[in-house]
Design a protein around this motif. Structure first.
Motif, PDB file in Angstrom:
ATOM      1  N   ALA A   1     -37.728  -1.756  15.809  1.00 11.43           N
ATOM      2  CA  ALA A   1     -37.857  -2.013  14.373  1.00 11.43           C
ATOM      3  C   ALA A   1     -36.805  -1.255  13.580  1.00 11.43           C
ATOM      4  O   ALA A   1     -36.249  -1.771  12.602  1.00 11.43           O
ATOM      5  N   THR A   2     -36.525  -0.019  13.998  1.00 16.59           N
ATOM      6  CA  THR A   2     -35.507   0.771  13.306  1.00 16.59           C
ATOM      7  C   THR A   2     -34.113   0.214  13.557  1.00 16.59           C
ATOM      8  O   THR A   2     -33.260   0.222  12.671  1.00 16.59           O
ATOM      9  N   ALA A   3     -33.893  -0.286  14.791  1.00 14.61           N
ATOM     10  CA  ALA A   3     -32.582  -0.849  15.120  1.00 14.61           C
ATOM     11  C   ALA A   3     -32.240  -2.051  14.262  1.00 14.61           C
ATOM     12  O   ALA A   3     -31.059  -2.361  14.057  1.00 14.61           O
ATOM     13  N   ASN A   4     -33.252  -2.739  13.748  1.00 17.50           N
ATOM     14  CA  ASN A   4     -33.006  -3.891  12.889  1.00 17.50           C
ATOM     15  C   ASN A   4     -32.197  -3.511  11.648  1.00 17.50           C
ATOM     16  O   ASN A   4     -31.477  -4.343  11.089  1.00 17.50           O
ATOM     17  N   SER A   5     -32.296  -2.245  11.233  1.00 20.55           N
ATOM     18  CA  SER A   5     -31.607  -1.801  10.022  1.00 20.55           C
ATOM     19  C   SER A   5     -30.107  -1.683  10.202  1.00 20.55           C
ATOM     20  O   SER A   5     -29.371  -1.759   9.223  1.00 20.55           O
ATOM     21  N   PHE A   6     -29.631  -1.442  11.426  1.00 21.13           N
ATOM     22  CA  PHE A   6     -28.188  -1.400  11.619  1.00 21.13           C
ATOM     23  C   PHE A   6     -27.665  -2.703  12.228  1.00 21.13           C
ATOM     24  O   PHE A   6     -26.456  -2.943  12.229  1.00 21.13           O
ATOM     25  N   MET A   7     -28.566  -3.561  12.745  1.00 21.11           N
ATOM     26  CA  MET A   7     -28.129  -4.845  13.282  1.00 21.11           C
ATOM     27  C   MET A   7     -27.830  -5.857  12.187  1.00 21.11           C
ATOM     28  O   MET A   7     -26.944  -6.706  12.343  1.00 21.11           O
ATOM     29  N   ASN A   8     -28.560  -5.781  11.077  1.00 18.27           N
ATOM     30  CA  ASN A   8     -28.392  -6.762  10.009  1.00 18.27           C
ATOM     31  C   ASN A   8     -26.965  -6.867   9.484  1.00 18.27           C
ATOM     32  O   ASN A   8     -26.472  -7.979   9.266  1.00 18.27           O
ATOM     33  N   PRO A   9     -26.256  -5.745   9.228  1.00 16.68           N
ATOM     34  CA  PRO A   9     -24.880  -5.892   8.725  1.00 16.68           C
ATOM     35  C   PRO A   9     -23.986  -6.661   9.679  1.00 16.68           C
ATOM     36  O   PRO A   9     -23.141  -7.459   9.248  1.00 16.68           O
ATOM     37  N   PHE A  10     -24.150  -6.428  10.983  1.00 16.26           N
ATOM     38  CA  PHE A  10     -23.282  -7.078  11.957  1.00 16.26           C
ATOM     39  C   PHE A  10     -23.665  -8.547  12.155  1.00 16.26           C
ATOM     40  O   PHE A  10     -22.798  -9.385  12.390  1.00 16.26           O
ATOM     41  N   ILE A  11     -24.951  -8.852  12.046  1.00 15.16           N
ATOM     42  CA  ILE A  11     -25.387 -10.229  12.278  1.00 15.16           C
ATOM     43  C   ILE A  11     -25.171 -11.096  11.043  1.00 15.16           C
ATOM     44  O   ILE A  11     -24.680 -12.227  11.131  1.00 15.16           O
ATOM     45  N   TYR A  12     -25.525 -10.575   9.871  1.00 15.81           N
ATOM     46  CA  TYR A  12     -25.552 -11.412   8.672  1.00 15.81           C
ATOM     47  C   TYR A  12     -24.325 -11.271   7.791  1.00 15.81           C
ATOM     48  O   TYR A  12     -24.053 -12.138   6.975  1.00 15.81           O
ATOM     49  N   ALA A  13     -23.576 -10.192   7.910  1.00 19.37           N
ATOM     50  CA  ALA A  13     -22.416  -9.997   7.033  1.00 19.37           C
ATOM     51  C   ALA A  13     -21.101 -10.139   7.787  1.00 19.37           C
ATOM     52  O   ALA A  13     -20.240 -10.941   7.420  1.00 19.37           O
ATOM     53  N   PHE A  14     -20.938  -9.376   8.855  1.00 17.20           N
ATOM     54  CA  PHE A  14     -19.645  -9.341   9.544  1.00 17.20           C
ATOM     55  C   PHE A  14     -19.320 -10.646  10.249  1.00 17.20           C
ATOM     56  O   PHE A  14     -18.177 -10.852  10.648  1.00 17.20           O
ATOM     57  N   MET A  15     -20.297 -11.527  10.448  1.00 25.25           N
ATOM     58  CA  MET A  15     -20.023 -12.812  11.080  1.00 25.25           C
ATOM     59  C   MET A  15     -19.504 -13.852  10.100  1.00 25.25           C
ATOM     60  O   MET A  15     -19.032 -14.903  10.511  1.00 25.25           O
ATOM     61  N   ARG A  16     -19.614 -13.583   8.815  1.00 26.23           N
ATOM     62  CA  ARG A  16     -19.152 -14.549   7.818  1.00 26.23           C
ATOM     63  C   ARG A  16     -17.638 -14.441   7.647  1.00 26.23           C
ATOM     64  O   ARG A  16     -17.065 -13.358   7.649  1.00 26.23           O
ATOM     65  N   LYS A  17     -17.000 -15.608   7.484  1.00 23.42           N
ATOM     66  CA  LYS A  17     -15.548 -15.649   7.392  1.00 23.42           C
ATOM     67  C   LYS A  17     -15.036 -14.931   6.152  1.00 23.42           C
ATOM     68  O   LYS A  17     -14.050 -14.192   6.208  1.00 23.42           O
ATOM     69  N   ASP A  18     -15.696 -15.152   5.001  1.00 21.19           N
ATOM     70  CA  ASP A  18     -15.214 -14.528   3.772  1.00 21.19           C
ATOM     71  C   ASP A  18     -15.341 -13.016   3.831  1.00 21.19           C
ATOM     72  O   ASP A  18     -14.463 -12.279   3.359  1.00 21.19           O
ATOM     73  N   PHE A  19     -16.419 -12.542   4.445  1.00 20.24           N
ATOM     74  CA  PHE A  19     -16.612 -11.103   4.559  1.00 20.24           C
ATOM     75  C   PHE A  19     -15.586 -10.499   5.519  1.00 20.24           C
ATOM     76  O   PHE A  19     -14.990  -9.457   5.235  1.00 20.24           O
ATOM     77  N   LYS A  20     -15.382 -11.165   6.667  1.00 21.20           N
ATOM     78  CA  LYS A  20     -14.410 -10.661   7.634  1.00 21.20           C
ATOM     79  C   LYS A  20     -13.008 -10.689   7.050  1.00 21.20           C
ATOM     80  O   LYS A  20     -12.207  -9.782   7.310  1.00 21.20           O
ATOM     81  N   ARG A  21     -12.697 -11.718   6.251  1.00 19.15           N
ATOM     82  CA  ARG A  21     -11.369 -11.808   5.652  1.00 19.15           C
ATOM     83  C   ARG A  21     -11.126 -10.626   4.718  1.00 19.15           C
ATOM     84  O   ARG A  21     -10.053  -9.998   4.741  1.00 19.15           O
ATOM     85  N   THR A  22     -12.126 -10.304   3.892  1.00 13.93           N
ATOM     86  CA  THR A  22     -11.994  -9.160   2.991  1.00 13.93           C
ATOM     87  C   THR A  22     -11.917  -7.851   3.756  1.00 13.93           C
ATOM     88  O   THR A  22     -11.138  -6.956   3.415  1.00 13.93           O
ATOM     89  N   PHE A  23     -12.727  -7.749   4.813  1.00 14.80           N
ATOM     90  CA  PHE A  23     -12.735  -6.527   5.628  1.00 14.80           C
ATOM     91  C   PHE A  23     -11.378  -6.294   6.278  1.00 14.80           C
ATOM     92  O   PHE A  23     -10.839  -5.179   6.251  1.00 14.80           O
ATOM     93  N   TYR A  24     -10.796  -7.333   6.857  1.00 13.88           N
ATOM     94  CA  TYR A  24      -9.486  -7.197   7.488  1.00 13.88           C
ATOM     95  C   TYR A  24      -8.401  -6.893   6.452  1.00 13.88           C
ATOM     96  O   TYR A  24      -7.461  -6.133   6.732  1.00 13.88           O
ATOM     97  N   ALA A  25      -8.540  -7.488   5.261  1.00 10.34           N
ATOM     98  CA  ALA A  25      -7.564  -7.203   4.208  1.00 10.34           C
ATOM     99  C   ALA A  25      -7.618  -5.734   3.786  1.00 10.34           C
ATOM    100  O   ALA A  25      -6.587  -5.092   3.573  1.00 10.34           O
ATOM    101  N   ILE A  26      -8.825  -5.177   3.710  1.00 11.28           N
ATOM    102  CA  ILE A  26      -8.972  -3.765   3.353  1.00 11.28           C
ATOM    103  C   ILE A  26      -8.390  -2.879   4.444  1.00 11.28           C
ATOM    104  O   ILE A  26      -7.703  -1.880   4.161  1.00 11.28           O
ATOM    105  N   LEU A  27      -8.654  -3.236   5.705  1.00 12.20           N
ATOM    106  CA  LEU A  27      -8.092  -2.462   6.805  1.00 12.20           C
ATOM    107  C   LEU A  27      -6.565  -2.492   6.780  1.00 12.20           C
ATOM    108  O   LEU A  27      -5.907  -1.472   7.035  1.00 12.20           O
ATOM    109  N   LEU A  28      -5.992  -3.660   6.474  1.00 13.42           N
ATOM    110  CA  LEU A  28      -4.538  -3.761   6.389  1.00 13.42           C
ATOM    111  C   LEU A  28      -3.994  -2.908   5.251  1.00 13.42           C
ATOM    112  O   LEU A  28      -2.939  -2.266   5.384  1.00 13.42           O
TER     113      LEU A  28
END
Length: 323
Positions: free
Chosen positions: A251-278
């Motif tokens: 149940a506690t692990a669900n709190s850190f899994m959500n960002p990776f499952i629901y946010a980082f898998m989206r194209k727009d979010f990943k695009r912004t994330f990679y742009a920030i890293l660059l």
């Protein structure tokens, strides 16, 4: 079990605070405000708040003594269930929103607004707080007069057992059964629509939905199963401690899994994330180049000064250096 649970909570705390903090920063400050970013920002805030309270529980596990007082004892339980209900309700909202966008794209384009999304999120938080209130009411501290060790626990033994049963059944219905059925129905509609769409050739959306559904089921089914086992104080009592450890970790692990499952898998979010890293990489490289140029200029200046000093020394009278 105590060491395993404490270690797991420390890992989840680090990953949860980092992952959800990154989602909050990107969706809240680096991306354009939209309906989708509103969902992910709210979900990340819920999980971040829960992870922020994990150190209290870790200290409790390590010391075996609750030293934070009655208020934090009640507040930690309240935050845990608020996170459970709010994150689950937000997952329902995200699933329904996706279903509406796929089934009624024109209507969704005209009716989906950030203001409406914010109102829905606020309602989800209010309902979550109401459903979490009993967990705070029945939370109490018990002190051993021989050792002065305090235990933060649910005081169901001091009241009628019907209250405990009602709370567990309510949490199971509103926190698992209804959400699971709604999410399954929405994903079934989405998959059926995508299969009939000749434009969709990739199987990635189906894999993502499967991961989301399986992750939700695994994280929360064990929690509610153990909750029902705790109702029976005569049977299966030897399995409850082990089940509690496993259910707590999942149940506690669900709190850190959500960002990776629901946010980082989206194209727009990943695009912004990679742009920030660059941008960060470019800034670091630019800083490195500036440092190298500054060092080169400094070394060049030192070399010129040394040559000038040696030239002056050659022309100066020898008795100056003897003195």
């Amino acid at each position: 079990m105590c060491v395993i649970l404490a270690t797991a909570n420390v890992i989840i705390f680090v990953l949860g605070v980092t992952g959800n903090g990154l989602v909050i920063w990107i969706s809240g400050f680096r991306m354009k405000i939209s309906v989708n970013t509103t969902w992910y920002l709210s979900l990340a805030v819920s999980d971040f708040l829960f992870c922020a309270f994990l150190p209290f529980y870790v200290v409790y596990l390590v010391k075996g003594d609750w030293v934070f007082g009655l208020f934090l004892c009640k507040l930690q339980s309240f935050i845990m269930f608020v996170n459970m209900f709010s994150s689950i309700f937000l997952l329902i909202i995200i699933s329904v929103d996706r279903c509406v966008v796929v089934r009624f794209p024109v209507w969704a384009q005209n009716q989906r607004t950030v203001k409406k999304a914010s109102v829905i999120v606020m309602l989800a938080w209010i309902v979550s707080a109401l459903l979490s209130t009993p967990s705070a009411i029945y939370r109490n501290i018990k002190e051993d007069h021989m050792t002065s060790i305090k235990t933060c626990y649910y005081r169901y033994t001091d009241v009628k057992n019907q209250d405990h049963i009602a709370i567990v059944v309510c949490q199971f219905i509103f926190g698992f059964v209804i959400p699971f059925l709604v999410i399954v129905t929405c994903y079934a509609v989405i998959i059926q629509k995508l299969k009939t769409n000749q434009m969709v050739k990739s199987k990635k959306p189906f894999r993502i939905m499967t991961v989301q559904l399986v992750g939700f089921f695994i994280c929360w089914f064990a929690f509610h199963t153990v909750a029902f086992m705790e109702l029976d104080t005569n049977k299966s009592h030897s399995l409850v401690p082990t089940g509690q450890t496993i259910a707590q970790i999942l149940a506690t692990a669900n709190s850190f899994m959500n960002p990776f499952i629901y946010a980082f898998m989206r194209k727009d979010f990943k695009r912004t994330f990679y742009a920030i890293l660059l941008n960060i990489k470019s800034a670091i490289e630019e800083e490195g180049r500036s440092t190298v140029r500054g060092t080169s200029i400094t070394n060049s200046g030192k070399a010129d000064f040394q040559l000038m000093f040696e030239s002056m020394a050659e022309r100066a009278p020898s008795h100056i250096y003897k003195q």
